[in-house]
Design an enzyme around this catalytic site. Structure first.
Site, PDB file in Angstrom:
ATOM      1  N   ASN A   1      -3.856   9.147 -11.947  1.00 28.19           N
ATOM      2  CA  ASN A   1      -4.538  10.308 -11.391  1.00 28.19           C
ATOM      3  C   ASN A   1      -3.966  10.502  -9.995  1.00 28.19           C
ATOM      4  O   ASN A   1      -4.159   9.654  -9.125  1.00 28.19           O
ATOM      5  CB  ASN A   1      -6.048  10.072 -11.329  1.00 28.19           C
ATOM      6  CG  ASN A   1      -6.632   9.864 -12.718  1.00 28.19           C
ATOM      7  OD1 ASN A   1      -6.173  10.463 -13.686  1.00 28.19           O
ATOM      8  ND2 ASN A   1      -7.642   9.017 -12.818  1.00 28.19           N
TER       9      ASN A   1
ATOM     10  N   HIS B   1       0.822  -1.211   0.000  1.00 28.63           N
ATOM     11  CA  HIS B   1       0.000   0.000   0.000  1.00 28.63           C
ATOM     12  C   HIS B   1       0.855   1.259   0.000  1.00 28.63           C
ATOM     13  O   HIS B   1       1.594   1.523   0.937  1.00 28.63           O
ATOM     14  CB  HIS B   1      -0.934   0.028   1.217  1.00 28.63           C
ATOM     15  CG  HIS B   1      -1.787   1.255   1.263  1.00 28.63           C
ATOM     16  ND1 HIS B   1      -3.029   1.320   0.681  1.00 28.63           N
ATOM     17  CD2 HIS B   1      -1.546   2.489   1.772  1.00 28.63           C
ATOM     18  CE1 HIS B   1      -3.529   2.528   0.844  1.00 28.63           C
ATOM     19  NE2 HIS B   1      -2.644   3.261   1.507  1.00 28.63           N
TER      20      HIS B   1
ATOM     21  N   HIS C   1      -4.741   4.297  -3.302  1.00 34.01           N
ATOM     22  CA  HIS C   1      -3.731   3.221  -3.376  1.00 34.01           C
ATOM     23  C   HIS C   1      -3.206   3.352  -4.801  1.00 34.01           C
ATOM     24  O   HIS C   1      -3.985   3.209  -5.764  1.00 34.01           O
ATOM     25  CB  HIS C   1      -4.395   1.863  -3.117  1.00 34.01           C
ATOM     26  CG  HIS C   1      -3.462   0.691  -3.168  1.00 34.01           C
ATOM     27  ND1 HIS C   1      -3.429  -0.290  -2.179  1.00 34.01           N
ATOM     28  CD2 HIS C   1      -2.546   0.304  -4.097  1.00 34.01           C
ATOM     29  CE1 HIS C   1      -2.538  -1.217  -2.491  1.00 34.01           C
ATOM     30  NE2 HIS C   1      -1.984  -0.876  -3.661  1.00 34.01           N
TER      31      HIS C   1
ATOM     32  N   HIS D   1      -2.240   3.411  -8.427  1.00 32.84           N
ATOM     33  CA  HIS D   1      -2.642   2.510  -9.515  1.00 32.84           C
ATOM     34  C   HIS D   1      -2.388   3.169 -10.862  1.00 32.84           C
ATOM     35  O   HIS D   1      -2.560   4.370 -11.017  1.00 32.84           O
ATOM     36  CB  HIS D   1      -4.111   2.101  -9.391  1.00 32.84           C
ATOM     37  CG  HIS D   1      -5.060   3.242  -9.217  1.00 32.84           C
ATOM     38  ND1 HIS D   1      -5.221   3.886  -8.009  1.00 32.84           N
ATOM     39  CD2 HIS D   1      -5.883   3.866 -10.094  1.00 32.84           C
ATOM     40  CE1 HIS D   1      -6.109   4.862  -8.162  1.00 32.84           C
ATOM     41  NE2 HIS D   1      -6.519   4.883  -9.417  1.00 32.84           N
TER      42      HIS D   1
HETATM   43  P1  AMP Z   1      -8.846   6.963  -9.777  1.00 33.03           P
HETATM   44  O1  AMP Z   1      -9.853   8.017 -10.115  1.00 33.03           O
HETATM   45  O2  AMP Z   1      -7.598   7.083 -10.582  1.00 33.03           O
HETATM   46  O3  AMP Z   1      -8.586   6.872  -8.285  1.00 33.03           O
HETATM   47  O4  AMP Z   1      -9.493   5.606 -10.274  1.00 33.03           O
HETATM   48  C1  AMP Z   1     -10.033   4.644  -9.439  1.00 33.03           C
HETATM   49  C2  AMP Z   1     -10.546   3.580 -10.366  1.00 33.03           C
HETATM   50  O5  AMP Z   1     -10.821   2.428  -9.609  1.00 33.03           O
HETATM   51  C3  AMP Z   1     -11.835   3.966 -11.104  1.00 33.03           C
HETATM   52  O6  AMP Z   1     -11.612   3.881 -12.515  1.00 33.03           O
HETATM   53  C4  AMP Z   1     -12.848   2.939 -10.611  1.00 33.03           C
HETATM   54  O7  AMP Z   1     -13.757   2.545 -11.609  1.00 33.03           O
HETATM   55  C5  AMP Z   1     -11.948   1.809 -10.153  1.00 33.03           C
HETATM   56  N1  AMP Z   1     -12.506   0.962  -9.111  1.00 33.03           N
HETATM   57  C6  AMP Z   1     -13.077   1.345  -7.952  1.00 33.03           C
HETATM   58  N2  AMP Z   1     -13.437   0.277  -7.213  1.00 33.03           N
HETATM   59  C7  AMP Z   1     -13.069  -0.811  -7.927  1.00 33.03           C
HETATM   60  C8  AMP Z   1     -13.167  -2.225  -7.699  1.00 33.03           C
HETATM   61  N3  AMP Z   1     -13.718  -2.731  -6.595  1.00 33.03           N
HETATM   62  N4  AMP Z   1     -12.699  -3.060  -8.662  1.00 33.03           N
HETATM   63  C9  AMP Z   1     -12.148  -2.566  -9.787  1.00 33.03           C
HETATM   64  N5  AMP Z   1     -12.014  -1.256 -10.050  1.00 33.03           N
HETATM   65  C10 AMP Z   1     -12.477  -0.384  -9.133  1.00 33.03           C
HETATM   66 ZN    ZN Z   2      -4.175  -0.097  -0.286  1.00 29.35          ZN
END
Ligand code: AMP
Ligand code: ZN
Length: 114
Positions: free
Chosen positions: A89, A48, A100, A102
């Site tokens: 983002n 994390h 977290h 990504h």
């Molecule tokens: P961000 O705006 O960069 O923080 O993107 C977060 C992303 O996580 C979004 O595109 C969501 O659709 C995705 N997301 C949120 N919850 C989940 C989940 N449980 N499984 C897969 N994707 C998720």
């Molecule tokens: Zn995390």
């Protein structure tokens, strides 16, 4: 947000369902639940860290693997030739919702800058 409540940590611990497309000891990739392109995958370190402000906590190897895995899953999903975007983002103005780190891997359609 600590690791206990973090939804991506829950996905890593398999406490929450996800469609995993790649996994090793350090990195996980899965389908975004709300795909905004024909291919929309998320690549995360299992450790994390909230975002780039904490990237120093990751080893150089893991940091590099995030990009290598992004390339691998893009190839797996057939978007290498057409091209794809790898986006982070970072923070609220950028629309970061899950704190977290990504990498979004987006492909299969023409992608512009926002
Ligand atoms: P961000 O705006 O960069 O923080 O993107 C977060 C992303 O996580 C979004 O595109 C969501 O659709 C995705 N997301 C949120 N919850 C989940 C989940 N449980 N499984 C897969 N994707 C998720
Ligand atoms: Zn995390």
């Amino acid at each position: 947000m600590d690791e206990k409540d973090c939804i991506f940590c829950k996905i890593v611990r398999k406490e929450m369902d996800s469609k995993v497309v790649y996994e090793d000891d350090e990195v996980l990739a899965f389908e975004d639940i709300n795909g905004r392109a024909p291919v929309h995958l998320l690549v995360i370190p299992k450790q994390h860290v909230a975002n780039l402000e904490e990237i120093g906590a990751l080893s150089d190897t893991v940091t590099k693997r995030l990009f290598e895995v992004s390339s691998e899953v893009a190839r797996q999903h057939g978007v290498t030739e057409g091209g794809y975007a790898v986006r982070i983002n970072n923070g609220s103005d950028a629309g970061q919702e899950v704190f977290h780190l990504h990498l979004h891997v987006l492909g299969g359609k023409r992608l512009g800058m926002p």
